[in-house]
Structure formats: structure tokens, C-alpha cells
Design a protein around this motif. Structure first.
Motif, mmCIF file in Angstrom:
data_model
loop_
_atom_site.group_PDB
_atom_site.id
_atom_site.type_symbol
_atom_site.label_atom_id
_atom_site.label_comp_id
_atom_site.label_asym_id
_atom_site.label_seq_id
_atom_site.Cartn_x
_atom_site.Cartn_y
_atom_site.Cartn_z
ATOM 1 N N PRO A 29 0.835 -1.213 0.000
ATOM 2 C CA PRO A 29 0.000 0.000 0.000
ATOM 3 C C PRO A 29 0.860 1.249 0.000
ATOM 4 O O PRO A 29 2.054 1.199 0.316
ATOM 5 C CB PRO A 29 -0.805 -0.133 1.302
ATOM 6 N N PRO A 30 0.300 2.394 -0.386
ATOM 7 C CA PRO A 30 1.101 3.636 -0.393
ATOM 8 C C PRO A 30 1.567 4.015 1.014
ATOM 9 O O PRO A 30 0.881 3.788 2.010
ATOM 10 C CB PRO A 30 0.121 4.677 -0.963
ATOM 11 N N LYS A 31 2.784 4.592 1.073
ATOM 12 C CA LYS A 31 3.410 5.025 2.334
ATOM 13 C C LYS A 31 3.602 3.853 3.293
ATOM 14 O O LYS A 31 3.467 3.988 4.517
ATOM 15 C CB LYS A 31 2.571 6.110 3.009
ATOM 16 N N TYR A 32 3.910 2.682 2.726
ATOM 17 C CA TYR A 32 4.135 1.503 3.570
ATOM 18 C C TYR A 32 5.548 1.544 4.135
ATOM 19 O O TYR A 32 6.513 1.835 3.421
ATOM 20 C CB TYR A 32 3.935 0.234 2.738
ATOM 21 N N LEU A 33 5.698 1.236 5.417
ATOM 22 C CA LEU A 33 6.991 1.198 6.088
ATOM 23 C C LEU A 33 7.243 -0.221 6.558
ATOM 24 O O LEU A 33 6.456 -0.780 7.329
ATOM 25 C CB LEU A 33 7.017 2.167 7.283
ATOM 26 N N ASP A 34 8.343 -0.786 6.102
ATOM 27 C CA ASP A 34 8.694 -2.141 6.496
ATOM 28 C C ASP A 34 9.221 -2.112 7.927
ATOM 29 O O ASP A 34 10.234 -1.450 8.207
ATOM 30 C CB ASP A 34 9.756 -2.705 5.549
ATOM 31 N N PRO A 35 8.590 -2.799 8.870
ATOM 32 C CA PRO A 35 9.046 -2.716 10.261
ATOM 33 C C PRO A 35 10.421 -3.322 10.487
ATOM 34 O O PRO A 35 11.094 -2.982 11.458
ATOM 35 C CB PRO A 35 7.956 -3.476 11.039
ATOM 36 N N THR A 51 13.089 -0.575 8.485
ATOM 37 C CA THR A 51 12.959 0.862 8.709
ATOM 38 C C THR A 51 13.744 1.249 9.956
ATOM 39 O O THR A 51 13.492 0.716 11.041
ATOM 40 C CB THR A 51 11.479 1.245 8.887
ATOM 41 N N PRO A 52 14.689 2.174 9.862
ATOM 42 C CA PRO A 52 15.436 2.580 11.061
ATOM 43 C C PRO A 52 14.571 3.434 11.979
ATOM 44 O O PRO A 52 13.709 4.198 11.525
ATOM 45 C CB PRO A 52 16.607 3.386 10.490
ATOM 46 N N VAL A 53 14.783 3.312 13.276
ATOM 47 C CA VAL A 53 14.050 4.085 14.280
ATOM 48 C C VAL A 53 14.752 5.423 14.464
ATOM 49 O O VAL A 53 15.959 5.475 14.728
ATOM 50 C CB VAL A 53 13.965 3.319 15.614
ATOM 51 N N ILE A 54 13.995 6.507 14.308
ATOM 52 C CA ILE A 54 14.576 7.845 14.408
ATOM 53 C C ILE A 54 14.864 8.162 15.875
ATOM 54 O O ILE A 54 14.011 8.008 16.743
ATOM 55 C CB ILE A 54 13.618 8.889 13.807
ATOM 56 N N GLY A 55 16.066 8.623 16.151
ATOM 57 C CA GLY A 55 16.434 9.016 17.512
ATOM 58 C C GLY A 55 16.676 7.851 18.452
ATOM 59 O O GLY A 55 16.673 8.045 19.664
ATOM 60 N N ALA A 56 16.862 6.653 17.930
ATOM 61 C CA ALA A 56 17.075 5.485 18.793
ATOM 62 C C ALA A 56 18.524 5.443 19.270
ATOM 63 O O ALA A 56 19.454 5.816 18.547
ATOM 64 C CB ALA A 56 16.735 4.210 18.035
ATOM 65 N N ILE A 57 18.721 4.988 20.496
ATOM 66 C CA ILE A 57 20.061 4.818 21.051
ATOM 67 C C ILE A 57 20.210 3.376 21.513
ATOM 68 O O ILE A 57 19.229 2.699 21.814
ATOM 69 C CB ILE A 57 20.330 5.790 22.230
ATOM 70 N N SER A 58 21.422 2.927 21.559
ATOM 71 C CA SER A 58 21.675 1.547 21.948
ATOM 72 C C SER A 58 21.472 1.370 23.454
ATOM 73 O O SER A 58 21.407 2.334 24.224
ATOM 74 C CB SER A 58 23.092 1.148 21.560
#
Length: 239
Positions: free
Chosen positions: A77-83, A86-93
């Protein structure tokens, strides 16, 4: 002569009933071998009614399975994001998060040590708020807290504890100060209940104080986590 033949009529009706009953399978009777599934000897289930929507859904799944075998997959579908990709924005280890938490705990403990040193260096509290008044040693002994009642000692301890977390001079309403005040009252109730174990009114009051303190701590955890960390570490509360 009139001849009634009820016996003949009854006998024919009974024969028809017996014949119909012999053709019906009983509830506990075993199903015939023709209805068995292979060699499992399990009676075949009743055929369920399939709706049109379910039939279409099963046909669509079968079609997708055939296309997947050929390496063809349905369009996204349009604007589909593969979980997965897809990198997580602002994620830290986890290591960075643990390091930041450890540094924050060290800063909080250092700040609390400095505040405790400041409180210790203050002039000791006296009875009836006679701090800062010049008097002889004999008179000063009379106003020392060692000669005070239990309520006066508890009040002084409560005041010293509130001074640790005051945001300004005379602060009595901030969340951290409220937790200190509630903790002091809880300790008083606990000491009272050790002696008077059947005081049910005090037990109810103690439970109410627990609830009030928990609500204030929940609010601090949401709004001001740094103060929450300091209060929990200083009082040794289990959360």
C-alpha cells in the motif's frame, strides 16, 4: 354385526414407528465406516457453511500463495513502512542508555550529598523555634530537642527532611517536599502500629497515606523524573 379392528390399526402404526426408529442413528451410536477419515477412526466433521466473503478471502490467499511460489508478491500500500528494515529515528543503543542513566544517578547522588552537608552545617533545631537566640548554656539545654517530646522530635526531623528537597526557602508544596512529609507521617503510623496492632483506624489511615504517596510519586515520574530519582534514592523506596 359391527366388527371393530383397533388392534390392526395400532399394529400397523407401531410397525411404521419401529421402522422409522430403526433407520435413525442413536446419539451414542458409532458412525459408519464410510464416514471415517482414513484409518484414524475419527468421525468426519459436519460441513460448515462458508460465506461469500470467506470464500473470496480463501481464493485470494490461494492466489497469493501461487504467486509467492513464482516469486511475485502483491503490491504494498502507499506510504508503507517495512518494520524490519525501517530505522528508528532518535534510537540509542542499550549501552548508551545505561551509560546515560548511570551518569544521571551519579549527578543526583552528588547533589544530594552536597545538600545533606549544607543541612548538617546549619544550626541545630531547638524547641519552640528558639534558633538563633543568644542564651546561656543552662537555658539552651532546656530548649534542646533531647528534652522535647516525641512529637517535637518528629516535627524537627520532618523539617530537616523537607529542607533537603526545597526548591526555595519556605517551600512546603512541591512534590518532593510532599513525599517527605507523607513519608514522615507513614513512619509515625508504622511505629504506632507496632505497639497497637489492633488499631484498625490507624491501619486505614496508613493505607490512605500509602495511596497518596504513590499518586504523588507517579506524578513526579511523569513530570519531573530527576526529582523523582533523587527522592526514591534518598528515601530507599521500592518502586
Amino acid at each position: 354385526l359391527l366388527v371393530n379392528k383397533p388392534s390392526a390399526m395400532v399394529s400397523s402404526a407401531m410397525l411404521r414407528a419401529v421402522a422409522s426408529m430403526s433407520l435413525r442413528p442413536t446419539a451414542g451410536a458409532m458412525a459408519p465406516l464410510s464416514s471415517m477419515n482414513g484409518n484414524s477412526l475419527v468421525p468426519s466433521q459436519q460441513h460448515r457453511f462458508i460465506t461469500k466473503a470467506r470464500k473470496k478471502r480463501e481464493e485470494r490467499k490461494a492466489k497469493w500463495a501461487e504467486l509467492a511460489k513464482q516469486g511475485i508478491f502483491p503490491p504494498k500500500p502507499p506510504k508503507y513502512l517495512d518494520p524490519k528494515n525501517t530505522p528508528v529515528i532518535g534510537a540509542i543503543s542499550r549501552e548508551d542508555r545505561d551509560r546515560v542513566a548511570k551518569e544521571a544517578e551519579e549527578r543526583a547522588s552528588q547533589e544530594m550529598k552536597e545538600r545533606m552537608d549544607q543541612v548538617k552545617n546549619k544550626e541545630p533545631l531547638q524547641r519552640f523555634h528558639f534558633e538563633g537566640v543568644k542564651m546561656s548554656d543552662r537555658v539552651q539545654k532546656l530548649f534542646d530537642l533531647t528534652n522535647g517530646s516525641q512529637s517535637e522530635v518528629v516535627k524537627a526531623q520532618k523539617q530537616r527532611g523537607m529542607e533537603l528537597f526545597q526548591m526555595r526557602e519556605g517551600d512546603t508544596g512541591s512534590s518532593a517536599v510532599q513525599v517527605i512529609a507523607l513519608t514522615t507521617r507513614i513512619q509515625q503510623k508504622q511505629t504506632h502500629l507496632r505497639t497497637h496492632k489492633k488499631d484498625n483506624s490507624s491501619k486505614r489511615g496508613l493505607d490512605a497515606l500509602y495511596v497518596r504517596r504513590r499518586k504523588v510519586l507517579d506524578y513526579m515520574e511523569r513530570k519531573d523524573f530527576e526529582s523523582y530519582r533523587k527522592v526514591v534514592k534518598t528515601l530507599g523506596l521500592v518502586r
